[in-house]
Design a protein around this motif. Sequence first.
Motif, PDB file in Angstrom:
ATOM      1  N   TRP A  26      -3.750  52.369  51.703  1.00 58.17           N
ATOM      2  CA  TRP A  26      -4.267  51.964  53.078  1.00 58.17           C
ATOM      3  C   TRP A  26      -5.018  50.594  53.020  1.00 58.17           C
ATOM      4  CZ3 TRP A  26      -7.331  57.175  53.488  1.00 58.17           C
ATOM      5  CH2 TRP A  26      -6.346  58.440  53.670  1.00 58.17           C
ATOM      6  N   ARG A  27      -5.778  50.444  51.812  1.00 53.86           N
ATOM      7  CA  ARG A  27      -6.361  48.915  51.524  1.00 53.86           C
ATOM      8  C   ARG A  27      -5.415  47.937  51.846  1.00 53.86           C
ATOM      9  NH1 ARG A  27      -8.709  45.538  47.339  1.00 53.86           N
ATOM     10  NH2 ARG A  27     -10.822  44.729  48.324  1.00 53.86           N
ATOM     11  N   ALA A  28      -4.167  47.929  51.321  1.00 55.10           N
ATOM     12  CA  ALA A  28      -3.321  47.046  51.558  1.00 55.10           C
ATOM     13  C   ALA A  28      -2.847  46.990  52.986  1.00 55.10           C
ATOM     14  CB  ALA A  28      -1.837  47.165  50.561  1.00 55.10           C
ATOM     15  N   LYS A  29      -2.806  47.742  53.592  1.00 53.28           N
ATOM     16  CA  LYS A  29      -2.659  48.064  54.922  1.00 53.28           C
ATOM     17  C   LYS A  29      -3.707  47.486  55.995  1.00 53.28           C
ATOM     18  CE  LYS A  29       1.362  50.935  54.539  1.00 53.28           C
ATOM     19  NZ  LYS A  29       1.929  52.471  54.413  1.00 53.28           N
ATOM     20  N   GLY A  30      -4.887  47.636  55.197  1.00 52.42           N
ATOM     21  CA  GLY A  30      -6.145  47.162  56.313  1.00 52.42           C
ATOM     22  C   GLY A  30      -6.634  48.383  56.988  1.00 52.42           C
ATOM     23  N   ARG A  31      -6.351  49.671  56.310  1.00 49.49           N
ATOM     24  CA  ARG A  31      -6.784  50.954  57.109  1.00 49.49           C
ATOM     25  C   ARG A  31      -7.932  51.553  56.139  1.00 49.49           C
ATOM     26  NH1 ARG A  31      -0.437  53.278  58.155  1.00 49.49           N
ATOM     27  NH2 ARG A  31      -0.207  51.478  59.775  1.00 49.49           N
ATOM     28  N   ALA A  32      -8.404  50.967  55.137  1.00 48.75           N
ATOM     29  CA  ALA A  32      -9.306  51.784  54.183  1.00 48.75           C
ATOM     30  C   ALA A  32     -10.560  51.134  54.711  1.00 48.75           C
ATOM     31  CB  ALA A  32      -9.141  51.376  52.905  1.00 48.75           C
ATOM     32  N   PRO A  33     -11.710  51.729  54.073  1.00 45.05           N
ATOM     33  CA  PRO A  33     -13.297  51.347  54.560  1.00 45.05           C
ATOM     34  C   PRO A  33     -13.221  50.134  53.835  1.00 45.05           C
ATOM     35  CG  PRO A  33     -13.491  53.182  53.245  1.00 45.05           C
ATOM     36  CD  PRO A  33     -11.814  52.994  53.736  1.00 45.05           C
ATOM     37  N   ARG A  34     -14.197  49.132  54.513  1.00 45.50           N
ATOM     38  CA  ARG A  34     -14.675  47.847  53.553  1.00 45.50           C
ATOM     39  C   ARG A  34     -14.935  48.087  52.122  1.00 45.50           C
ATOM     40  NH1 ARG A  34     -18.789  44.635  57.161  1.00 45.50           N
ATOM     41  NH2 ARG A  34     -19.190  44.135  54.847  1.00 45.50           N
ATOM     42  N   CYS A  35     -14.520  47.209  51.286  1.00 46.33           N
ATOM     43  CA  CYS A  35     -15.017  47.345  49.925  1.00 46.33           C
ATOM     44  C   CYS A  35     -15.682  46.153  49.287  1.00 46.33           C
ATOM     45  CB  CYS A  35     -13.550  47.427  49.221  1.00 46.33           C
ATOM     46  SG  CYS A  35     -12.659  49.054  49.446  1.00 46.33           S
ATOM     47  N   ILE A  36     -16.431  46.178  48.363  1.00 47.99           N
ATOM     48  CA  ILE A  36     -17.167  45.267  47.675  1.00 47.99           C
ATOM     49  C   ILE A  36     -16.333  45.106  46.303  1.00 47.99           C
ATOM     50  CG2 ILE A  36     -19.227  44.620  46.562  1.00 47.99           C
ATOM     51  CD1 ILE A  36     -20.784  46.814  48.466  1.00 47.99           C
ATOM     52  N   LYS A  37     -15.905  43.981  46.133  1.00 49.75           N
ATOM     53  CA  LYS A  37     -15.429  43.733  44.688  1.00 49.75           C
ATOM     54  C   LYS A  37     -16.498  43.323  43.711  1.00 49.75           C
ATOM     55  CE  LYS A  37     -11.145  41.931  42.941  1.00 49.75           C
ATOM     56  NZ  LYS A  37      -9.813  41.329  42.951  1.00 49.75           N
ATOM     57  N   LEU A  38     -16.632  43.868  42.650  1.00 51.84           N
ATOM     58  CA  LEU A  38     -17.644  43.614  41.623  1.00 51.84           C
ATOM     59  C   LEU A  38     -17.025  42.535  40.710  1.00 51.84           C
ATOM     60  CD1 LEU A  38     -18.821  47.009  40.781  1.00 51.84           C
ATOM     61  CD2 LEU A  38     -19.888  45.516  42.375  1.00 51.84           C
ATOM     62  N   PRO A  39     -18.002  41.632  40.143  1.00 52.52           N
ATOM     63  CA  PRO A  39     -17.500  40.618  39.113  1.00 52.52           C
ATOM     64  C   PRO A  39     -16.455  41.102  38.007  1.00 52.52           C
ATOM     65  CG  PRO A  39     -19.778  40.422  39.627  1.00 52.52           C
ATOM     66  CD  PRO A  39     -19.403  41.951  40.201  1.00 52.52           C
ATOM     67  N   ASN A  40     -16.731  42.438  37.951  1.00 50.92           N
ATOM     68  CA  ASN A  40     -15.628  42.973  36.840  1.00 50.92           C
ATOM     69  C   ASN A  40     -14.133  43.632  37.386  1.00 50.92           C
ATOM     70  OD1 ASN A  40     -16.254  45.439  37.827  1.00 50.92           O
ATOM     71  ND2 ASN A  40     -17.174  46.303  36.210  1.00 50.92           N
TER      72      ASN A  40
END
Length: 61
Positions: A26-40
């Motif tokens: 879903w994320r790859a297709k832009g269908r997932a909720p917004r995510c925060i990518k942490l430094p790790n």
Amino acid sequence: MARVEKLTIAEICEDLGIARSTFYDWRAKGRAPRCIKLPNGDLRIRRTDYDRWLTSLEDAA
């Protein structure tokens, strides 16, 4: 300052009853909720973004 609750991918998948691979699809297709990518490299989703995303699905149904 109020602390914003952030959910893990595992928590989102458990709540939705989906596999982790489904979430990433879903994320790859832009269908997932917004995510925060942490430094790790880990991802988190703000509770407010998740709730907003769920509401948008209700409106589309």
